[in-house]
Write a protein that holds these residues in place. Sequence first.
Motif, mmCIF file in Angstrom:
data_model
loop_
_atom_site.group_PDB
_atom_site.id
_atom_site.type_symbol
_atom_site.label_atom_id
_atom_site.label_comp_id
_atom_site.label_asym_id
_atom_site.label_seq_id
_atom_site.Cartn_x
_atom_site.Cartn_y
_atom_site.Cartn_z
ATOM 1 N N ASN A 124 51.876 8.837 93.569
ATOM 2 C CA ASN A 124 51.719 7.581 92.838
ATOM 3 C C ASN A 124 50.335 6.989 93.053
ATOM 4 O OD1 ASN A 124 54.265 6.218 91.457
ATOM 5 N ND2 ASN A 124 55.013 7.474 93.153
ATOM 6 N N TYR A 125 49.874 7.027 94.299
ATOM 7 C CA TYR A 125 48.562 6.460 94.619
ATOM 8 C C TYR A 125 47.458 7.150 93.816
ATOM 9 C CZ TYR A 125 44.232 5.765 97.247
ATOM 10 O OH TYR A 125 42.930 5.502 97.596
ATOM 11 N N TYR A 126 47.469 8.484 93.797
ATOM 12 C CA TYR A 126 46.401 9.202 93.095
ATOM 13 C C TYR A 126 46.506 9.025 91.583
ATOM 14 C CZ TYR A 126 44.704 11.250 97.391
ATOM 15 O OH TYR A 126 44.153 11.406 98.627
ATOM 16 N N LEU A 127 47.709 8.815 91.083
ATOM 17 C CA LEU A 127 47.830 8.499 89.659
ATOM 18 C C LEU A 127 47.211 7.138 89.363
ATOM 19 C CD1 LEU A 127 48.906 9.125 86.838
ATOM 20 C CD2 LEU A 127 51.090 8.112 87.515
ATOM 21 N N ARG A 128 47.467 6.168 90.244
ATOM 22 C CA ARG A 128 46.918 4.822 90.019
ATOM 23 C C ARG A 128 45.392 4.810 90.079
ATOM 24 N NH1 ARG A 128 51.360 3.391 93.305
ATOM 25 N NH2 ARG A 128 50.030 3.259 95.152
ATOM 26 N N VAL A 129 44.815 5.606 90.994
ATOM 27 C CA VAL A 129 43.354 5.584 91.114
ATOM 28 C C VAL A 129 42.689 6.582 90.166
ATOM 29 C CG1 VAL A 129 43.465 4.808 93.508
ATOM 30 C CG2 VAL A 129 43.288 7.272 93.029
ATOM 31 N N GLY A 130 43.511 7.322 89.393
ATOM 32 C CA GLY A 130 42.974 8.195 88.367
ATOM 33 C C GLY A 130 42.473 9.539 88.859
ATOM 34 N N ASP A 131 42.952 9.980 90.015
ATOM 35 C CA ASP A 131 42.521 11.273 90.553
ATOM 36 C C ASP A 131 43.651 12.283 90.356
ATOM 37 O OD1 ASP A 131 41.586 13.454 91.968
ATOM 38 O OD2 ASP A 131 40.754 12.245 93.608
ATOM 39 N N THR A 132 43.724 12.864 89.152
ATOM 40 C CA THR A 132 44.836 13.769 88.856
ATOM 41 C C THR A 132 44.713 15.085 89.613
ATOM 42 O OG1 THR A 132 43.664 14.586 86.891
ATOM 43 C CG2 THR A 132 45.219 12.768 86.578
ATOM 44 N N GLY A 133 43.492 15.462 90.011
ATOM 45 C CA GLY A 133 43.329 16.679 90.796
ATOM 46 C C GLY A 133 44.058 16.599 92.122
ATOM 47 N N LYS A 134 44.026 15.438 92.747
ATOM 48 C CA LYS A 134 44.742 15.249 94.014
ATOM 49 C C LYS A 134 46.201 14.860 93.794
ATOM 50 C CE LYS A 134 40.707 14.027 96.825
ATOM 51 N NZ LYS A 134 40.067 12.973 97.663
ATOM 52 N N PHE A 135 46.515 14.434 92.592
ATOM 53 C CA PHE A 135 47.903 14.065 92.283
ATOM 54 C C PHE A 135 48.833 15.268 92.381
ATOM 55 C CE2 PHE A 135 51.149 14.371 88.975
ATOM 56 C CZ PHE A 135 51.976 13.293 89.281
ATOM 57 N N PRO A 152 62.270 9.707 88.224
ATOM 58 C CA PRO A 152 60.975 9.005 88.250
ATOM 59 C C PRO A 152 59.810 9.940 88.547
ATOM 60 C CG PRO A 152 62.636 7.725 89.416
ATOM 61 C CD PRO A 152 63.248 9.054 89.126
ATOM 62 N N LEU A 153 60.020 10.934 89.403
ATOM 63 C CA LEU A 153 58.955 11.889 89.689
ATOM 64 C C LEU A 153 58.673 12.771 88.476
ATOM 65 C CD1 LEU A 153 56.959 13.212 91.582
ATOM 66 C CD2 LEU A 153 58.837 14.503 92.611
ATOM 67 N N PHE A 154 59.706 13.189 87.764
ATOM 68 C CA PHE A 154 59.494 13.974 86.545
ATOM 69 C C PHE A 154 58.720 13.152 85.511
ATOM 70 C CE2 PHE A 154 63.875 15.858 87.696
ATOM 71 C CZ PHE A 154 63.298 16.731 88.604
ATOM 72 N N HIS A 155 59.107 11.890 85.346
ATOM 73 C CA HIS A 155 58.385 11.007 84.411
ATOM 74 C C HIS A 155 56.910 10.923 84.803
ATOM 75 C CE1 HIS A 155 61.357 9.378 81.666
ATOM 76 N NE2 HIS A 155 62.203 9.212 82.664
ATOM 77 N N LEU A 156 56.657 10.810 86.108
ATOM 78 C CA LEU A 156 55.286 10.701 86.591
ATOM 79 C C LEU A 156 54.477 11.935 86.199
ATOM 80 C CD1 LEU A 156 54.228 8.295 88.301
ATOM 81 C CD2 LEU A 156 54.319 9.803 90.293
ATOM 82 N N CYS A 157 55.058 13.109 86.391
ATOM 83 C CA CYS A 157 54.366 14.355 86.051
ATOM 84 C C CYS A 157 54.067 14.431 84.559
ATOM 85 C CB CYS A 157 55.208 15.549 86.480
ATOM 86 S SG CYS A 157 55.374 15.738 88.274
ATOM 87 N N TRP A 158 55.003 13.993 83.745
ATOM 88 C CA TRP A 158 54.792 14.060 82.296
ATOM 89 C C TRP A 158 53.864 12.957 81.798
ATOM 90 C CZ3 TRP A 158 56.071 17.607 78.582
ATOM 91 C CH2 TRP A 158 56.810 18.709 79.020
#
Length: 292
Positions: A124-135, A152-158
Amino acid sequence: MSATLFYKSLTILTLALASYSTCRLALADWLFRANTRASVARAAAIDPGNAGYHAWLAEIQEHDGGDPTAELETAAKLNPSDSAILIRLGLRAESQGDLARAEKHLFEAARIDKLFAPRWTLANYYLRVGDTGKFWPWARQALEMGYGDLSPLFHLCWRVSQNPDILPRQYYVLGQYLTFLLAHDHLEAAGPVAERFLDQANTADSGVLLNYCDRLIERRSTNPAVVIWNKLCVRKLVPFAPLDPDRGLALTNGDFQFRPLAAGIRLANFAGSGNLGDARANSAGASLPPVR
């Protein structure tokens, strides 16, 4: 003073000190359970070595709009193995714009706690800061040890990708993910998930797999539907024989030996007319539609 009198006095003093300490701890516990800001602060003052008191006082302070950082840091020093406190420190640092400190606390939480929560938090943190490589590494780790409702985790990935490269290994996660993909019409991603899930599935799981076959038939994707159907048959998850349309084996339950499936695969229900409405209406079983 005789030795006997000395030892008796020492014993009485020791018991008195122990009683005093017990009473103080009991008072601290009573104040903590009163659950007001003042009472919890007093409990933490009486028993300053109790990390739980400081952690809860931080919770109350934050709820009241205060800064819980000092109490959280005290709690973390007293109980450095509590990942929940480190996660809270990390999220607090993030809210203050201190991303380096936030990442440090969250990494430490993941180092000492090999379970789901720190990995879910880091994803969640890396998604918020926009670092998808570390996400992605943290999202995949979270999937490997997930429990409970993982939607919720599946939604996050999509949210990160419309074609996420994830294929869980665990039976429990695979079943949830296949259900999620079907519910959100991500049929194009469901094939590998369904095949891996089928390798581990039992009779109770046949419903979601039959639903997947139904959805394939709705899209005229007969070949992959046949593959799943035949694996279900081979593994005895449905009481029917495998099909082979190329050899003319396209009739399921033609002798009505088994009760027709009330829902699920229409391979057993489709009359070959190409009319899916007829397929839904025919509950007895008939031949496959033309293979495409």
